[in-house]
Design an enzyme around this catalytic site. Structure first.
Site, PDB file in Angstrom:
ATOM      1  N   TRP A 189       0.864  -1.178   0.000  1.00 31.68           N
ATOM      2  CA  TRP A 189       0.000   0.000   0.000  1.00 31.68           C
ATOM      3  C   TRP A 189       0.898   1.224   0.000  1.00 31.68           C
ATOM      4  O   TRP A 189       1.877   1.280   0.742  1.00 31.68           O
ATOM      5  CB  TRP A 189      -0.933   0.053   1.225  1.00 31.68           C
ATOM      6  CG  TRP A 189      -1.674   1.360   1.245  1.00 31.68           C
ATOM      7  CD1 TRP A 189      -2.733   1.701   0.467  1.00 31.68           C
ATOM      8  CD2 TRP A 189      -1.348   2.526   2.026  1.00 31.68           C
ATOM      9  NE1 TRP A 189      -3.096   3.004   0.712  1.00 31.68           N
ATOM     10  CE2 TRP A 189      -2.276   3.536   1.656  1.00 31.68           C
ATOM     11  CE3 TRP A 189      -0.373   2.827   2.987  1.00 31.68           C
ATOM     12  CZ2 TRP A 189      -2.244   4.813   2.232  1.00 31.68           C
ATOM     13  CZ3 TRP A 189      -0.350   4.095   3.560  1.00 31.68           C
ATOM     14  CH2 TRP A 189      -1.292   5.071   3.177  1.00 31.68           C
ATOM     15  N   GLU A 230      -3.052  -2.896  -2.601  1.00 28.97           N
ATOM     16  CA  GLU A 230      -4.191  -2.348  -1.848  1.00 28.97           C
ATOM     17  C   GLU A 230      -4.635  -0.984  -2.358  1.00 28.97           C
ATOM     18  O   GLU A 230      -3.951   0.021  -2.184  1.00 28.97           O
ATOM     19  CB  GLU A 230      -3.807  -2.242  -0.367  1.00 28.97           C
ATOM     20  CG  GLU A 230      -4.952  -1.731   0.505  1.00 28.97           C
ATOM     21  CD  GLU A 230      -4.576  -1.637   1.982  1.00 28.97           C
ATOM     22  OE1 GLU A 230      -3.420  -1.935   2.341  1.00 28.97           O
ATOM     23  OE2 GLU A 230      -5.445  -1.243   2.777  1.00 28.97           O
ATOM     24  N   LYS A 232      -7.213   2.485  -2.671  1.00 31.58           N
ATOM     25  CA  LYS A 232      -7.900   3.406  -1.764  1.00 31.58           C
ATOM     26  C   LYS A 232      -8.533   4.490  -2.628  1.00 31.58           C
ATOM     27  O   LYS A 232      -7.938   4.921  -3.613  1.00 31.58           O
ATOM     28  CB  LYS A 232      -6.850   3.995  -0.814  1.00 31.58           C
ATOM     29  CG  LYS A 232      -7.382   4.821   0.334  1.00 31.58           C
ATOM     30  CD  LYS A 232      -6.260   5.100   1.348  1.00 31.58           C
ATOM     31  CE  LYS A 232      -6.778   5.843   2.553  1.00 31.58           C
ATOM     32  NZ  LYS A 232      -5.786   5.939   3.635  1.00 31.58           N
ATOM     33  N   ASP A 263      -9.767  -3.112   1.500  1.00 29.51           N
ATOM     34  CA  ASP A 263      -9.822  -2.540   2.845  1.00 29.51           C
ATOM     35  C   ASP A 263     -11.210  -1.936   3.037  1.00 29.51           C
ATOM     36  O   ASP A 263     -11.650  -1.093   2.240  1.00 29.51           O
ATOM     37  CB  ASP A 263      -8.729  -1.478   2.990  1.00 29.51           C
ATOM     38  CG  ASP A 263      -8.637  -0.918   4.409  1.00 29.51           C
ATOM     39  OD1 ASP A 263      -9.689  -0.535   4.956  1.00 29.51           O
ATOM     40  OD2 ASP A 263      -7.523  -0.863   4.960  1.00 29.51           O
ATOM     41  N   HIS A 266     -11.752   1.868   2.740  1.00 31.32           N
ATOM     42  CA  HIS A 266     -11.167   2.594   1.606  1.00 31.32           C
ATOM     43  C   HIS A 266     -12.131   2.978   0.502  1.00 31.32           C
ATOM     44  O   HIS A 266     -11.709   3.304  -0.598  1.00 31.32           O
ATOM     45  CB  HIS A 266     -10.040   1.765   0.990  1.00 31.32           C
ATOM     46  CG  HIS A 266      -8.781   1.838   1.799  1.00 31.32           C
ATOM     47  ND1 HIS A 266      -7.571   1.384   1.348  1.00 31.32           N
ATOM     48  CD2 HIS A 266      -8.550   2.311   3.043  1.00 31.32           C
ATOM     49  CE1 HIS A 266      -6.655   1.577   2.266  1.00 31.32           C
ATOM     50  NE2 HIS A 266      -7.214   2.131   3.311  1.00 31.32           N
ATOM     51  N   HIS A 290      -8.596  -6.243   4.383  1.00 33.33           N
ATOM     52  CA  HIS A 290      -8.234  -5.451   5.547  1.00 33.33           C
ATOM     53  C   HIS A 290      -9.557  -5.067   6.186  1.00 33.33           C
ATOM     54  O   HIS A 290     -10.203  -4.119   5.733  1.00 33.33           O
ATOM     55  CB  HIS A 290      -7.450  -4.196   5.148  1.00 33.33           C
ATOM     56  CG  HIS A 290      -5.983  -4.408   5.093  1.00 33.33           C
ATOM     57  ND1 HIS A 290      -5.088  -3.400   4.845  1.00 33.33           N
ATOM     58  CD2 HIS A 290      -5.236  -5.534   5.293  1.00 33.33           C
ATOM     59  CE1 HIS A 290      -3.860  -3.899   4.871  1.00 33.33           C
ATOM     60  NE2 HIS A 290      -3.926  -5.183   5.137  1.00 33.33           N
ATOM     61  N   ASP A 298     -12.577   8.942   8.683  1.00 37.71           N
ATOM     62  CA  ASP A 298     -11.542   8.031   9.157  1.00 37.71           C
ATOM     63  C   ASP A 298     -11.827   6.607   8.697  1.00 37.71           C
ATOM     64  O   ASP A 298     -12.959   6.140   8.779  1.00 37.71           O
ATOM     65  CB  ASP A 298     -11.440   8.052  10.681  1.00 37.71           C
ATOM     66  CG  ASP A 298     -10.409   7.058  11.170  1.00 37.71           C
ATOM     67  OD1 ASP A 298      -9.221   7.252  10.845  1.00 37.71           O
ATOM     68  OD2 ASP A 298     -10.779   6.067  11.821  1.00 37.71           O
ATOM     69  N   ASP A 300     -10.213   3.854   9.864  1.00 34.69           N
ATOM     70  CA  ASP A 300      -9.533   2.866  10.712  1.00 34.69           C
ATOM     71  C   ASP A 300     -10.046   2.772  12.148  1.00 34.69           C
ATOM     72  O   ASP A 300      -9.256   2.735  13.079  1.00 34.69           O
ATOM     73  CB  ASP A 300      -8.035   3.175  10.718  1.00 34.69           C
ATOM     74  CG  ASP A 300      -7.441   3.079   9.320  1.00 34.69           C
ATOM     75  OD1 ASP A 300      -7.404   1.966   8.790  1.00 34.69           O
ATOM     76  OD2 ASP A 300      -7.052   4.121   8.759  1.00 34.69           O
ATOM     77  N   ASP A 330      -7.225  -4.166  10.031  1.00 38.82           N
ATOM     78  CA  ASP A 330      -6.445  -2.942   9.830  1.00 38.82           C
ATOM     79  C   ASP A 330      -7.157  -1.751  10.451  1.00 38.82           C
ATOM     80  O   ASP A 330      -8.062  -1.189   9.839  1.00 38.82           O
ATOM     81  CB  ASP A 330      -6.210  -2.697   8.327  1.00 38.82           C
ATOM     82  CG  ASP A 330      -5.380  -1.442   8.081  1.00 38.82           C
ATOM     83  OD1 ASP A 330      -4.815  -0.905   9.059  1.00 38.82           O
ATOM     84  OD2 ASP A 330      -5.304  -0.985   6.928  1.00 38.82           O
TER      85      ASP A 330
HETATM   86  C1  RNT Z   1      -3.842   2.760   4.678  1.00 32.50           C
HETATM   87  C2  RNT Z   1      -3.936   1.300   4.390  1.00 32.50           C
HETATM   88  C3  RNT Z   1      -2.816   0.461   4.923  1.00 32.50           C
HETATM   89  C4  RNT Z   1      -2.355   0.875   6.308  1.00 32.50           C
HETATM   90  C5  RNT Z   1      -1.359  -0.056   6.929  1.00 32.50           C
HETATM   91  C6  RNT Z   1      -0.744   0.515   8.154  1.00 32.50           C
HETATM   92  O1  RNT Z   1      -4.939   3.458   4.309  1.00 32.50           O
HETATM   93  O2  RNT Z   1      -5.159   0.797   4.859  1.00 32.50           O
HETATM   94  O3  RNT Z   1      -3.175  -0.872   4.880  1.00 32.50           O
HETATM   95  O4  RNT Z   1      -3.435   1.025   7.187  1.00 32.50           O
HETATM   96  O5  RNT Z   1      -0.435  -0.424   5.996  1.00 32.50           O
HETATM   97 ZN    ZN Z   2      -5.451  -1.308   4.825  1.00 28.87          ZN
END
Ligand code: RNT
Ligand code: ZN
Length: 422
Positions: A189, A230, A232, A263, A266, A290, A298, A300, A330
């Site tokens: 990523w 990955e 986004k 993810d 994302h 993820h 946000d 995460d 994640d």
């Molecule tokens: C970031 C990605 C990635 C990170 C990690 C720490 O938007 O999701 O996977 O969160 O690599």
């Molecule tokens: Zn991620």
């Protein structure tokens, strides 16, 4: 009169019967659940800090808000914290490690110079616990990533630096996989993108595709290393343009036969990755997830057991994709006890999988018969089935705390270990 010991098992027996009436084999479901590994992300333990001590702040648009005391500051502490969390989670899992968590013996080893030797202790630790491992290049929190571009940078030297880092990470991934006897997924990523409208969307994407082709040129045995990329849609500081967008990496993964990492945080806030699973798996053998929780801007937050999570687990289980979907977590929350954040997220992922494994077959049968009324009725009735009694039984049988009893363990660990660090 029943003794305290008999009572929970009697509750489980009733639950099992209730599921049997619905045509669900609980014992079979639990056997499957016990074999599903979840890859625990090391970075929840120290707010994506790592051990390089470069003196730079967390970058790449990643933000861990909060200052809860007791975060791990050394590899030993982080491994201890992971041990403590794993003791409260049923099943056998994996560790997902970032390159910036290498151990460099006090020396300054830049990212273009790392090797498997810097991860020896992690590998030995995972081996002794019977855990598999996954790995990630760290293309952020570094002076050469300060302007927000890495693999797609217009400067050849900077691009070369990150290419070298990723090349080395794949070799480290293969060394990890070989030592542990299970393939390591090395997931790329990068944060590359623009806060405001770019004048050139094409150039960075051409450079990224070319850089990735260099990185993946050397074939490594899929027995030891699997490559994943990955995407986004947008991030903090890359609101207007992300080089590695969904379409970019979807095309890349399909054409180059790489794993795609979906993810959950994302995409557009109302867009779920659950529906993407059976789409992308038509065109690629395996994917990585993820699992995360987006809230507003946000991506995460700690994973909770909501409909989004249930839908992700359901798509994996109901479609028979357990051997093609690798599940990792994640998120990073620095505002609550970091141990608890791990335990809550993994236990929720497992509970979502359990709910999916216990889905009454009548739901699918109703749909196959064209009876959409019955489908909806049965879907909604299924929500009230006694999954809690089955989960408690599973925790008991795996020798981990039942219900909220794990919280007392975390509080004890906080008092005895975490609070003594600050
Ligand atoms: C970031 C990605 C990635 C990170 C990690 C720490 O938007 O999701 O996977 O969160 O690599
Ligand atoms: Zn991620």
């Amino acid at each position: 009169m029943q003794t305290k010991k008999q009572k929970p098992e009697a509750v489980f027996a009733l639950a099992r019967e209730r599921y049997a009436e619905q045509g669900v084999d609980v014992d079979r479901a639990l056997k499957i659940l016990a074999r599903i590994p979840i890859s625990l992300h090391c970075w929840q333990g120290d707010d994506v800090g790592g051990f390089e001590r470069l003196g730079v702040e967390l970058g790449g648009g990643l933000v861990a808000t909060g200052n809860y005391p007791g975060k791990a500051r050394t590899p030993e502490q982080l491994r201890g914290d992971l041990d403590a969390a794993l003791s409260l989670i049923p099943g056998r899992h994996r560790l997902n490690l970032h390159a910036c968590y290498g151990e460099f013996g006090g020396k300054r080893v830049d990212r273009d110079a790392i090797g498997p030797e810097h991860f020896r202790n992690w590998i030995a630790w995972a081996k002794s616990r019977g855990l598999g491992m996954d790995f990630n290049p760290t293309c952020f929190s570094h002076p050469k990533a300060a302007d927000g571009f890495t693999l797609s940078h217009r400067d050849k030297g900077i691009r070369g630096f990150w290419i070298e880092h990723c090349l080395r990470c794949r070799e480290i991934g293969a060394a990890i996989g070989k030592s542990l006897g299970t393939p390591c997924i090395t997931n790329v990523w990068i944060p590359d993108g623009c806060k405001d409208t770019p004048a050139d969307r094409r150039g960075p994407r051409e450079r990224l595709a070319a850089a990735l082709d260099v990185i993946f040129k050397k074939l490594l045995s899929p027995k030891w290393n699997l490559d994943s990329v990955e995407p986004k849609l947008f991030g903090i500081g890359s609101e207007s343009y992300v080089v590695g967008s969904h379409e970019f990496y979807l095309g890349y993964a399909v054409s180059r036969r790489k794993l795609l990492c979906l993810d959950a945080g994302h995409y557009h806030p109302t867009e779920s990755i659950a529906d993407k699973i059976s789409s992308v798996l038509q065109f690629m053998p395996e994917i990585l997830l993820h699992v995360s929780r987006g809230v507003r801007w946000d991506s995460d937050h700690v994973v909770v057991l909501n409909d989004d999570l249930a839908a992700i687990a359901r798509e994996i289980v109901a479609n028979g994709y357990l051997d093609r979907v690798h599940i990792g977590l994640d998120y990073f929350d620095a505002s609550i006890n970091r141990e608890a954040a791990w335990v809550i997220g993994v236990r929720n992922m497992l509970r979502a999988l359990l709910i999916a494994l216990l889905e009454p077959p009548g739901i699918r049968a109703a749909e196959a018969a064209g009876d959409f009324t019955a489908r909806l009725a049965l879907q909604e009735e299924a929500r009230m089935l006694p999954v809690g009694a089955v989960w408690d039984h599973y925790c008991r049988s795996q020798d981990v705390p039942v219900g909220d009893r794990w919280l007392a363990e975390v509080k004890r660990y906080e008092k005895d270990v975490l609070l003594r660090r600050d």
